[in-house]
Design a protein around this motif. Structure first.
Motif, PDB file in Angstrom:
ATOM      1  N   ARG A 101      21.023  16.760 -27.316  1.00 48.74           N
ATOM      2  CA  ARG A 101      21.124  17.827 -26.315  1.00 48.74           C
ATOM      3  C   ARG A 101      20.444  17.389 -25.012  1.00 48.74           C
ATOM      4  O   ARG A 101      20.989  17.551 -23.929  1.00 48.74           O
ATOM      5  CB  ARG A 101      20.475  19.094 -26.873  1.00 48.74           C
ATOM      6  N   LEU A 102      19.262  16.807 -25.124  1.00 46.99           N
ATOM      7  CA  LEU A 102      18.543  16.324 -23.947  1.00 46.99           C
ATOM      8  C   LEU A 102      19.327  15.213 -23.250  1.00 46.99           C
ATOM      9  O   LEU A 102      19.464  15.222 -22.027  1.00 46.99           O
ATOM     10  CB  LEU A 102      17.152  15.825 -24.339  1.00 46.99           C
ATOM     11  N   GLU A 103      19.846  14.265 -24.026  1.00 51.51           N
ATOM     12  CA  GLU A 103      20.588  13.143 -23.439  1.00 51.51           C
ATOM     13  C   GLU A 103      21.823  13.626 -22.679  1.00 51.51           C
ATOM     14  O   GLU A 103      22.110  13.135 -21.584  1.00 51.51           O
ATOM     15  CB  GLU A 103      21.007  12.158 -24.528  1.00 51.51           C
ATOM     16  N   LEU A 106      20.701  15.100 -19.443  1.00 49.25           N
ATOM     17  CA  LEU A 106      20.293  14.061 -18.493  1.00 49.25           C
ATOM     18  C   LEU A 106      21.507  13.342 -17.903  1.00 49.25           C
ATOM     19  O   LEU A 106      21.549  13.064 -16.706  1.00 49.25           O
ATOM     20  CB  LEU A 106      19.363  13.047 -19.173  1.00 49.25           C
ATOM     21  N   LYS A 107      22.490  13.032 -18.745  1.00 47.57           N
ATOM     22  CA  LYS A 107      23.716  12.376 -18.253  1.00 47.57           C
ATOM     23  C   LYS A 107      24.464  13.285 -17.285  1.00 47.57           C
ATOM     24  O   LYS A 107      24.957  12.820 -16.260  1.00 47.57           O
ATOM     25  CB  LYS A 107      24.618  11.999 -19.426  1.00 47.57           C
ATOM     26  N   ALA A 108      24.539  14.568 -17.619  1.00 44.39           N
ATOM     27  CA  ALA A 108      25.210  15.517 -16.728  1.00 44.39           C
ATOM     28  C   ALA A 108      24.469  15.632 -15.400  1.00 44.39           C
ATOM     29  O   ALA A 108      25.083  15.917 -14.368  1.00 44.39           O
ATOM     30  CB  ALA A 108      25.313  16.889 -17.391  1.00 44.39           C
ATOM     31  N   GLY A 109      23.160  15.387 -15.424  1.00 37.49           N
ATOM     32  CA  GLY A 109      22.357  15.415 -14.204  1.00 37.49           C
ATOM     33  C   GLY A 109      22.452  14.141 -13.390  1.00 37.49           C
ATOM     34  O   GLY A 109      21.828  14.025 -12.339  1.00 37.49           O
ATOM     35  N   ALA A 115      18.674   4.655 -17.993  1.00 29.14           N
ATOM     36  CA  ALA A 115      17.591   5.629 -17.841  1.00 29.14           C
ATOM     37  C   ALA A 115      17.533   6.570 -19.046  1.00 29.14           C
ATOM     38  O   ALA A 115      16.448   6.870 -19.553  1.00 29.14           O
ATOM     39  CB  ALA A 115      17.770   6.421 -16.554  1.00 29.14           C
ATOM     40  N   VAL A 116      18.685   7.008 -19.508  1.00 26.85           N
ATOM     41  CA  VAL A 116      18.740   7.879 -20.680  1.00 26.85           C
ATOM     42  C   VAL A 116      18.231   7.134 -21.915  1.00 26.85           C
ATOM     43  O   VAL A 116      17.476   7.677 -22.717  1.00 26.85           O
ATOM     44  CB  VAL A 116      20.167   8.429 -20.903  1.00 26.85           C
ATOM     45  N   LEU A 117      18.621   5.870 -22.048  1.00 29.50           N
ATOM     46  CA  LEU A 117      18.145   5.055 -23.172  1.00 29.50           C
ATOM     47  C   LEU A 117      16.619   4.884 -23.107  1.00 29.50           C
ATOM     48  O   LEU A 117      15.937   4.964 -24.130  1.00 29.50           O
ATOM     49  CB  LEU A 117      18.835   3.692 -23.171  1.00 29.50           C
ATOM     50  N   ALA A 118      16.096   4.692 -21.910  1.00 25.29           N
ATOM     51  CA  ALA A 118      14.645   4.557 -21.746  1.00 25.29           C
ATOM     52  C   ALA A 118      13.931   5.845 -22.151  1.00 25.29           C
ATOM     53  O   ALA A 118      12.889   5.805 -22.818  1.00 25.29           O
ATOM     54  CB  ALA A 118      14.307   4.192 -20.303  1.00 25.29           C
TER      55      ALA A 118
END
Length: 194
Positions: A101-103, A106-109, A115-118
């Motif tokens: 859900r967070l990922e 973040l991708k939608a943002g 960065a998402v992987l980090a």
């Protein structure tokens, strides 16, 4: 039978704690925009409670004792194994779904894949650390507020064994999450090939 019933209380409480980050992720990282102050505050609470979800993996330490209490009864042993499997499964799935859900948010943002992987790897590391604090040093999520000095005292001199435990926990979290994420694709491919 008493082991089976006796587990309901502590397993229930640990599952409530494991589901807190999933509820927060659903609320914070949904489609509706949230005020910045709520994202920061809620995000901090999310990170503080996130280790509770994969923490249930370490509760398997109680299983050998419970199995010895089964006194050779195959039905009770099977029921205990099923109870632990459901308990651990729900907790770990809550962990992975919270991260997913967070990922997505973040991708939608506009965050890049790297960065998402980090963020993802950082959260696995923080959760490994949180599990260590909870399982070995017996701290809770709320001790960040109620006993910060106690946490600092524990962190001052890390032992080599502590680092090894952290690495194993990190590998289990990252690897388990990767496997769980891959399952829908494998099942989907298998269903299409039939």
């Amino acid at each position: 039978m008493s082991a089976l019933v006796g587990n309901v209380g502590w397993m229930g409480w640990n599952l409530v704690l494991a589901l807190v980050p999933l509820v927060l992720a659903r609320f914070l990282f949904g489609h509706r925009p949230r005020p910045v102050w709520l994202l920061w505050t809620g995000g901090a609470v999310f990170v503080a409670f996130l280790p509770n979800a994969p923490y249930v993996l370490t509760d398997v330490l109680h299983l050998p004792y419970d199995m010895s209490a089964a006194h050779g009864s195959p039905w009770l042993a099977a029921a205990l194994a099923a109870q632990y499997a459901c308990f651990i499964g729900v907790g770990f799935v809550a962990y992975v779904l919270s991260l997913v859900r967070l990922e997505r948010w973040l991708k939608a943002g506009g965050l890049s894949f790297r960065a998402v992987l980090a963020v993802d790897l950082s959260l696995h590391a923080l959760c490994a650390f949180g599990i260590l604090l909870g399982r070995v040093f017996r701290f809770n999520s709320w001790d960040l507020v109620t006993d910060p000095h106690g946490l600092v005292d524990v962190l001052t001199v890390p032992q080599p064994r502590t680092v090894a435990v952290l690495l194993v926990l990190f590998a289990a979290l990252a690897g388990g999450a990767a496997v769980l994420r891959a399952l829908p694709a494998v099942v989907d491919r298998a269903a299409r090939s039939v």
